[in-house]
Design a protein around this motif. Structure first.
Motif, PDB file in Angstrom:
ATOM      1  N   ALA A  53       0.857  -0.983   0.584  1.00  0.00           N
ATOM      2  CA  ALA A  53       0.148   0.253  -0.309  1.00  0.00           C
ATOM      3  C   ALA A  53       1.160   1.228  -0.220  1.00  0.00           C
ATOM      4  O   ALA A  53       0.567   2.213  -0.902  1.00  0.00           O
ATOM      5  N   GLU A  54       1.623   1.185   0.711  1.00  0.00           N
ATOM      6  CA  GLU A  54       3.309   2.221   0.491  1.00  0.00           C
ATOM      7  C   GLU A  54       3.167   2.429   0.307  1.00  0.00           C
ATOM      8  O   GLU A  54       3.804   3.384  -1.121  1.00  0.00           O
ATOM      9  N   GLN A  55       3.706   1.621  -0.999  1.00  0.00           N
ATOM     10  CA  GLN A  55       4.585   1.444  -2.319  1.00  0.00           C
ATOM     11  C   GLN A  55       3.824   2.553  -3.419  1.00  0.00           C
ATOM     12  O   GLN A  55       3.762   2.910  -4.787  1.00  0.00           O
ATOM     13  N   GLY A  56       2.417   1.244  -3.496  1.00  0.00           N
ATOM     14  CA  GLY A  56       1.787   1.154  -4.541  1.00  0.00           C
ATOM     15  C   GLY A  56       1.351   3.172  -4.451  1.00  0.00           C
ATOM     16  O   GLY A  56       0.915   3.905  -4.838  1.00  0.00           O
ATOM     17  N   SER A  57       1.400   3.674  -3.195  1.00  0.00           N
ATOM     18  CA  SER A  57       0.555   5.101  -2.954  1.00  0.00           C
ATOM     19  C   SER A  57       1.993   6.326  -3.648  1.00  0.00           C
ATOM     20  O   SER A  57       1.524   7.048  -4.350  1.00  0.00           O
ATOM     21  N   LYS A  58       3.157   5.788  -3.319  1.00  0.00           N
ATOM     22  CA  LYS A  58       4.097   6.482  -3.659  1.00  0.00           C
ATOM     23  C   LYS A  58       4.502   5.990  -5.048  1.00  0.00           C
ATOM     24  O   LYS A  58       4.630   7.258  -6.071  1.00  0.00           O
ATOM     25  N   ALA A  59       3.824   5.323  -6.067  1.00  0.00           N
ATOM     26  CA  ALA A  59       4.373   5.004  -7.025  1.00  0.00           C
ATOM     27  C   ALA A  59       3.183   5.894  -8.060  1.00  0.00           C
ATOM     28  O   ALA A  59       2.863   5.909  -9.266  1.00  0.00           O
ATOM     29  N   THR A  60       2.284   6.213  -7.200  1.00  0.00           N
ATOM     30  CA  THR A  60       0.769   7.188  -7.395  1.00  0.00           C
ATOM     31  C   THR A  60       1.640   8.669  -8.250  1.00  0.00           C
ATOM     32  O   THR A  60       1.249   9.378  -8.753  1.00  0.00           O
ATOM     33  N   ILE A  61       3.096   9.576  -7.629  1.00  0.00           N
ATOM     34  CA  ILE A  61       3.591  10.383  -7.906  1.00  0.00           C
ATOM     35  C   ILE A  61       3.346  10.678  -9.404  1.00  0.00           C
ATOM     36  O   ILE A  61       3.504  11.742  -9.599  1.00  0.00           O
ATOM     37  N   PRO A  62       4.738   9.840 -10.102  1.00  0.00           N
ATOM     38  CA  PRO A  62       4.308  10.024 -11.447  1.00  0.00           C
ATOM     39  C   PRO A  62       3.199  10.327 -12.681  1.00  0.00           C
ATOM     40  O   PRO A  62       3.094  10.472 -13.650  1.00  0.00           O
ATOM     41  N   LEU A  63       2.940  10.037 -12.248  1.00  0.00           N
ATOM     42  CA  LEU A  63       0.783   9.268 -12.703  1.00  0.00           C
ATOM     43  C   LEU A  63      -0.181  11.079 -12.943  1.00  0.00           C
ATOM     44  O   LEU A  63       0.658  11.653 -11.841  1.00  0.00           O
ATOM     45  N   ARG A  64      -0.670  10.650 -13.611  1.00  0.00           N
ATOM     46  CA  ARG A  64      -1.798  11.469 -13.815  1.00  0.00           C
ATOM     47  C   ARG A  64      -3.953  11.178 -13.552  1.00  0.00           C
ATOM     48  O   ARG A  64      -3.106  10.135 -13.462  1.00  0.00           O
ATOM     49  N   ALA A  65      -3.298  11.883 -13.073  1.00  0.00           N
ATOM     50  CA  ALA A  65      -5.449  11.866 -12.588  1.00  0.00           C
ATOM     51  C   ALA A  65      -6.325  11.314 -13.439  1.00  0.00           C
ATOM     52  O   ALA A  65      -6.080  12.720 -14.309  1.00  0.00           O
ATOM     53  N   HIS A  66      -6.652  10.635 -13.783  1.00  0.00           N
ATOM     54  CA  HIS A  66      -7.696  10.053 -14.490  1.00  0.00           C
ATOM     55  C   HIS A  66      -9.585  10.518 -14.087  1.00  0.00           C
ATOM     56  O   HIS A  66     -10.270  10.297 -14.460  1.00  0.00           O
ATOM     57  N   LYS A  67      -9.004  10.690 -12.730  1.00  0.00           N
ATOM     58  CA  LYS A  67     -10.702  10.211 -11.703  1.00  0.00           C
ATOM     59  C   LYS A  67     -10.553  11.205 -10.271  1.00  0.00           C
ATOM     60  O   LYS A  67      -9.233  11.425  -9.802  1.00  0.00           O
ATOM     61  N   GLY A  68     -11.917  11.270 -10.145  1.00  0.00           N
ATOM     62  CA  GLY A  68     -11.779  12.411  -8.932  1.00  0.00           C
ATOM     63  C   GLY A  68     -10.995  13.981  -9.809  1.00  0.00           C
ATOM     64  O   GLY A  68     -10.577  14.131 -10.413  1.00  0.00           O
ATOM     65  N   ARG A  69     -11.544  15.054  -8.529  1.00  0.00           N
ATOM     66  CA  ARG A  69     -10.563  16.047  -8.833  1.00  0.00           C
ATOM     67  C   ARG A  69      -9.432  16.771  -9.132  1.00  0.00           C
ATOM     68  O   ARG A  69      -9.043  17.884  -9.729  1.00  0.00           O
ATOM     69  N   ALA A  70      -8.628  15.613  -8.859  1.00  0.00           N
ATOM     70  CA  ALA A  70      -7.127  15.750  -9.223  1.00  0.00           C
ATOM     71  C   ALA A  70      -7.297  16.045 -10.920  1.00  0.00           C
ATOM     72  O   ALA A  70      -6.309  16.123 -11.002  1.00  0.00           O
ATOM     73  N   SER A  71      -8.174  15.125 -11.697  1.00  0.00           N
ATOM     74  CA  SER A  71      -8.252  14.871 -13.129  1.00  0.00           C
ATOM     75  C   SER A  71      -8.520  16.333 -13.403  1.00  0.00           C
ATOM     76  O   SER A  71      -7.734  16.122 -14.296  1.00  0.00           O
ATOM     77  N   TYR A  72      -8.542  17.569 -13.087  1.00  0.00           N
ATOM     78  CA  TYR A  72      -9.175  18.602 -13.233  1.00  0.00           C
ATOM     79  C   TYR A  72      -7.702  19.266 -14.024  1.00  0.00           C
ATOM     80  O   TYR A  72      -7.970  19.625 -14.760  1.00  0.00           O
ATOM     81  N   LEU A  73      -6.621  18.321 -12.953  1.00  0.00           N
ATOM     82  CA  LEU A  73      -5.302  19.282 -13.501  1.00  0.00           C
ATOM     83  C   LEU A  73      -4.793  18.315 -14.589  1.00  0.00           C
ATOM     84  O   LEU A  73      -3.690  19.098 -15.263  1.00  0.00           O
ATOM     85  N   GLY A  74      -5.304  17.478 -15.090  1.00  0.00           N
ATOM     86  CA  GLY A  74      -4.600  17.383 -16.285  1.00  0.00           C
ATOM     87  C   GLY A  74      -3.765  16.512 -15.800  1.00  0.00           C
ATOM     88  O   GLY A  74      -3.199  16.241 -14.926  1.00  0.00           O
ATOM     89  N   GLU A  75      -2.316  16.990 -16.678  1.00  0.00           N
ATOM     90  CA  GLU A  75      -0.566  17.071 -16.813  1.00  0.00           C
ATOM     91  C   GLU A  75      -0.400  17.251 -15.082  1.00  0.00           C
ATOM     92  O   GLU A  75       0.938  17.656 -14.840  1.00  0.00           O
ATOM     93  N   ARG A  76      -1.148  18.577 -14.467  1.00  0.00           N
ATOM     94  CA  ARG A  76      -0.111  18.975 -13.037  1.00  0.00           C
ATOM     95  C   ARG A  76      -0.695  18.822 -11.645  1.00  0.00           C
ATOM     96  O   ARG A  76      -0.186  19.103 -11.169  1.00  0.00           O
ATOM     97  N   SER A  77      -1.050  17.329 -12.358  1.00  0.00           N
ATOM     98  CA  SER A  77      -1.913  16.320 -11.396  1.00  0.00           C
ATOM     99  C   SER A  77       0.131  15.202 -11.285  1.00  0.00           C
ATOM    100  O   SER A  77      -0.200  15.137 -10.042  1.00  0.00           O
ATOM    101  N   VAL A  78       0.496  15.618 -12.822  1.00  0.00           N
ATOM    102  CA  VAL A  78       1.719  14.411 -12.334  1.00  0.00           C
ATOM    103  C   VAL A  78       2.867  14.894 -10.659  1.00  0.00           C
ATOM    104  O   VAL A  78       2.790  17.197 -11.113  1.00  0.00           O
ATOM    105  N   GLY A  79       2.916  14.183 -10.746  1.00  0.00           N
ATOM    106  CA  GLY A  79       4.539  15.390  -9.553  1.00  0.00           C
ATOM    107  C   GLY A  79       3.953  15.073  -8.121  1.00  0.00           C
ATOM    108  O   GLY A  79       4.946  15.627  -7.205  1.00  0.00           O
ATOM    109  N   HIS A  80       3.065  14.143  -7.700  1.00  0.00           N
ATOM    110  CA  HIS A  80       2.386  14.537  -6.913  1.00  0.00           C
ATOM    111  C   HIS A  80       1.989  13.341  -6.467  1.00  0.00           C
ATOM    112  O   HIS A  80       1.587  12.571  -7.152  1.00  0.00           O
ATOM    113  N   GLU A  81       2.328  13.300  -4.459  1.00  0.00           N
ATOM    114  CA  GLU A  81       1.187  11.742  -3.993  1.00  0.00           C
ATOM    115  C   GLU A  81      -0.188  11.786  -4.310  1.00  0.00           C
ATOM    116  O   GLU A  81      -0.840  12.715  -3.732  1.00  0.00           O
TER     117      GLU A  81
END
Ligand code: ADP
Ligand code: MG
Length: 191
Positions: free
Chosen positions: A144-172
């Motif tokens: 779970a811990e590794q999975g959470s950290k692995a979200t950092i380089p990902l782009r969000a496709h669901k929820g509020r963070a997805s409104y940011l598109g590319e700008r969601s990259v780089g954050h857990e």
């Protein structure tokens, strides 16, 4: 189950500021507050009315999260607990295997409710790899811990963070970070 939720509540309280900070980067800066309010209500409910079964504890906890948290995380974590509790049924004793099966059902229900899949940068990126490791609680917490950290380089496709598109990259993802806290708490009490 009560001890798990108590340890989760303590972890959420201790980390609430960090969770809100994560949500301020890619959301609306309320995730820590949401989780703290929800889990505090869960403990109040559980202390007010003792549940007869482990499943009953999770069911009531899930309902409480759904009804006290306004954000997306309330219905989602609420569904995780409610559906897991329902899967445990009326059983008075629950084996490690029973709990694994129940949590698998609960996590699948989160996927159905939110329509997210692995890699969408949500709580599922922590929950899915974790349940795959159960009933090894240490491995599940680590996953779970590794999975959470692995979200950092990902782009969000669901929820509020997805409104940011590319700008969601780089954050857990904040919800994934919360999921890691819950799995860490489960490991702590299982040990
Ligand atoms: P809100 O986004 O309504 O402000 P929170 O900030 O409390 O709610 O929770 C945000 C978290 O909810 C995200 O970090 C993500 O992990 C999770 N989330 C949002 N939408 C979904 C979804 N469709 N499926 C799974 N998890 C989601
Ligand atoms: Mg938020």
């Amino acid at each position: 189950m009560v001890e798990w939720l108590r340890a989760s509540t303590e972890a959420v309280r201790a980390e609430a500021d960090r969770l809100t900070e994560l949500d301020s980067a890619i959301g609306d800066a309320d995730h820590g507050t949401n989780m703290r309010r929800g889990f505090t209500a869960v403990m109040t409910t559980l202390e007010a009315e003792e549940q007869a079964t482990p499943g009953g504890v999770l069911l009531v906890a899930g309902r409480t999260l759904v009804s006290t948290v306004g954000g997306a995380s309330g219905p989602l974590f609420g569904t995780l607990l409610r559906r897991s509790g329902k899967a445990l049924g009326e059983a008075e004793r629950v084996s490690d295997g029973d709990l694994r099966d129940a949590l698998e059902t609960g996590v699948a229900a989160v996927g159905q409710l939110g329509g997210a899949a692995l890699g969408d940068k949500t709580m599922l990126d922590a929950l899915l790899p974790a349940v795959a490791e159960l009933p090894d609680y240490a491995a599940a917490a680590r996953a779970a811990e590794q999975g959470s950290k692995a979200t950092i380089p990902l782009r969000a496709h669901k929820g509020r963070a997805s409104y940011l598109g590319e700008r969601s990259v780089g954050h857990e993802d904040p919800g994934a970070a919360s999921a890691a806290l819950l799995l860490g708490a489960l490991f702590q009490v299982a040990r």
